[in-house]
Design a protein around this motif. Structure first.
Motif: not given
Length: 89
Positions: A55-63, A70-80
């Protein structure tokens, strides 16, 4: 209905609808592996699992933990979740 707690049938035997499709059963196995590895080592990542980014504060990839396409994958939570729209940006 609240989605809080919908992960419980994937992690524990007990009340609730157990995973029944092969994709749901695979997701359940992977989630149990993540949780177990995290409890044992402090790091959920392990052999045979998609990498869970830190986890990185300020955004970035989350699982995203999902079964099926699609299954388990990193996504940009803010965009998603279109957070810019909800923030008025």
């Amino acid at each position: 209905m609240s989605s809080h707690g919908t992960d419980v049938p994937y992690l524990l035997d007990g009340p609730g609808t157990p995973p029944t499709t092969p994709a749901d059963q695979e997701l359940s196995r992977d989630m149990i592996a993540y949780w177990t590895r995290f409890a044992a080592t402090g790091d959920p990542n392990g052999p045979g699992l998609p990498r869970w980014p830190a986890y990185r504060s300020g955004g970035g990839a989350t699982l995203s933990l999902a079964s099926g396409p699609g299954g388990i994958r990193p996504v940009d939570l803010a965009t998603e979740h279109d957070c810019a729209f909800w923030n008025g940006n």
